[in-house]
Enzyme design. Structure first.
Site, PDB file in Angstrom:
ATOM      1  N   HIS A 156       0.833  -1.223   0.000  1.00  0.00           N
ATOM      2  CA  HIS A 156       0.000   0.000   0.000  1.00  0.00           C
ATOM      3  C   HIS A 156       0.866   1.270   0.000  1.00  0.00           C
ATOM      4  CE1 HIS A 156      -3.360  -2.684   1.188  1.00  0.00           C
ATOM      5  NE2 HIS A 156      -2.426  -3.249   1.935  1.00  0.00           N
ATOM      6  N   SER A 277      14.978  21.795 -16.126  1.00  0.00           N
ATOM      7  CA  SER A 277      13.773  22.582 -16.369  1.00  0.00           C
ATOM      8  C   SER A 277      14.188  23.909 -16.982  1.00  0.00           C
ATOM      9  CB  SER A 277      13.052  22.805 -15.043  1.00  0.00           C
ATOM     10  OG  SER A 277      12.304  24.006 -15.088  1.00  0.00           O
ATOM     11  N   LYS A 283      16.240  21.838 -11.062  1.00  0.00           N
ATOM     12  CA  LYS A 283      15.570  20.579 -11.410  1.00  0.00           C
ATOM     13  C   LYS A 283      16.465  19.569 -12.136  1.00  0.00           C
ATOM     14  CE  LYS A 283      11.795  19.532 -10.843  1.00  0.00           C
ATOM     15  NZ  LYS A 283      10.534  19.906 -11.458  1.00  0.00           N
ATOM     16  N   GLU A 290       9.977   8.538 -16.946  1.00  0.00           N
ATOM     17  CA  GLU A 290       8.590   8.975 -17.146  1.00  0.00           C
ATOM     18  C   GLU A 290       8.105   8.619 -18.545  1.00  0.00           C
ATOM     19  OE1 GLU A 290       7.848  13.114 -15.437  1.00  0.00           O
ATOM     20  OE2 GLU A 290      10.004  12.889 -15.248  1.00  0.00           O
TER      21      GLU A 290
END
Ligand code: ARG
Length: 461
Positions: A156, A277, A283, A290
């Protein structure tokens, strides 16, 4: 321009309709296979005496010239010629003149295109298998170096029990091994020749299908000509096996993305697999992970696309079948690149072993240890579970953990608890002791890693 199939037509074709019907913009990826298929077919036509020796040699010479031009990038494909088959045949005409028209004896574009795709997927699946194997090697090598690296195991997405990082990696090894087996198993259904099924019903010419199949390196031939030209199960299987594999890669990527977040900091991906970024200078984004997670969507979509194309088709060939290609090419490209990126990301990532282990020290993932400790001393497990649950509740109220409870307090709860409890509660002990078959205990994980190393060195696929 006259079409190769234009005899029956009176009206003029229109460009925008031609464009809608054409597949050359994408099926040119099958040029190599199409020429190989034709070379095998013409050899068979010569072998069976359907064409004379001279005709056979002329066509072979012409096809080899087209093949040479293809490898040199000298072929200009055209929409007027609709698809790869008619394009290649037109090039052949340009090379050798009218005798080129004899190549299409005893075959149709229907068995031709199916043959091309069987040949194409045979290569792609073999390449996929190799890349999966390389990735499995990277996984097991990384695991080998981290058998005693402790990390939180989750259910979980909550800390559940501490585990070995290698054990976590080896779970993915198991998935990828099954993926490889699925692709291997599918090869026997890809490795079949539809050549000679012709349009749908076979041919009146005394062709030798087994001969051309052998020429192309196929292990078997389709037994039914209708099935041979309309079967696309082998592509569906490829898309389905690819989908399952991409689902595995996507789950892994999801974890990598979490692990390199500020909250986890378990790993750091190298610069090659990250991007910055344009506005936030700090970043370092895990874009490649992804994208693999994101691209799993198009791979699943390609499977559903083809299932939908096929579900209402009457036998045998229907032009709908032309829609089988782009999804297949797209999936092939996506899985091969994804596998390579996965291997690179895992091989080069920095693993913050300290942070991983520390995150198991300030949590309750040792609660099962305490319950097992009591059960080991004869207390029924359910009762032990109840007692530990209450202790956890008390700790959360006081802002402490099980390992912070003083011994006297433990002994007030039950005299079964003795001074050795603190060692039992340590994450490292917890992991080490989980030595049931297939568990996370160091001994088990070492065995699993050794077994994997051996199976990788034994098999040469
Ligand atoms: N481009 C076609 C395809 O990919 C080749 C087969 C055409 N056959 C036909 N009967 N129109 O399916």
């Amino acid at each position: 321009m006259t079409k190769l199939w234009g005899g029956r037509f009176e009206g003029q074709s229109e460009n925008w309709i031609d464009e809608f019907g054409a597949s050359i913009s994408f099926d040119q990826a099958l040029a190599k296979q199409d020429i190989l298929g034709s070379l095998a077919h013409v050899k068979m036509l010569g072998h069976t005496g359907i064409l004379t020796e001279q005709e056979t040699t002329d066509i072979q010479t012409g096809l080899l010239a087209v093949q040479k031009k293809l490898t040199e990038g000298d072929l200009q494909f055209s929409i007027e010629n609709e698809d790869i088959h008619l394009n290649i045949e037109t090039f052949l005409h340009e090379e050798i003149g009218a005798v080129a028209g004899k190549l299409h004896t005893g075959r149709s574009r229907n068995d031709q295109v199916a043959t091309d795709m069987h040949l194409y997927l045979k290569d792609i699946v073999q390449e996929t298998i190799k890349k999966i194997r390389t990735f499995r090697k990277v996984l097991v090598k990384t695991a080998e170096a981290h058998i005693e690296t402790i990390m939180p195991g989750y259910t979980h997405l909550q800390h559940a029990q501490p585990i070995s990082f290698a054990h976590h990696l080896m779970a993915y090894y198991g998935m990828l091994k099954r993926d490889q087996e699925r692709f291997e198993e599918s090869l026997k259904r890809i490795d079949i020749s539809p050549l000679g099924c012709a349009a749908l019903a076979g041919t009146t010419f005394p062709i030798d299908r087994e001969y051309s199949a052998k020429e192309l390196g196929f292990s078997a031939i389709y037994e039914n000509s209708l099935d041979g030209v309309s079967d696309r199960d082998f592509i569906l299987e490829f898309l389905s096996n690819s989908s399952i594999m991409m689902m595995h890669l996507s789950r892994f990527c999801e974890e990598l993305i979490l692990w390199c977040s500020h909250e986890f900091q378990f790993i750091e991906l190298t610069d090659t697999f990250s991007t910055g970024s344009s506005i936030m200078p700090q970043k370092k984004n895990p874009d490649m992970a992804e994208l693999i997670r994101g691209k799993s969507g198009r791979v699943f979509g390609n499977l559903f696309g083809l299932l939908t194309v096929l579900k209402g088709l009457p036998l045998a060939y229907n032009k709908d079948l032309q829609e089988d290609k782009e999804g297949m090419f797209d999936t092939a490209h996506t899985i091969l690149t994804s596998l390579e990126i996965m291997a690179g990301m895992i091989q080069n990532m920095k693993i913050n072993t300290d942070i991983m282990e520390k995150s198991t020290e300030k949590d309750f993932s040792n609660a099962t240890e305490l319950a097992d400790y009591l059960a080991g001393k004869g207390m029924p497990f359910r009762q032990a579970h109840e007692i530990v649950g209450k202790l956890v509740l008390q700790c959360t109220k006081q802002g402490i953990y099980l390992q912070d409870i003083p011994l006297e307090e433990y002994q007030n709860v039950t005299p079964l608890i003795e001074a050795d409890i603190y060692d039992a509660l340590a994450s490292r002990t917890a992991v080490k002791r989980r030595n049931s078959l297939g568990g996370t205990g160091f001994e088990q994980v070492r065995k699993a890693v050794n077994h994997a190393l051996k199976e990788l060195s034994d098999s040469n696929t």
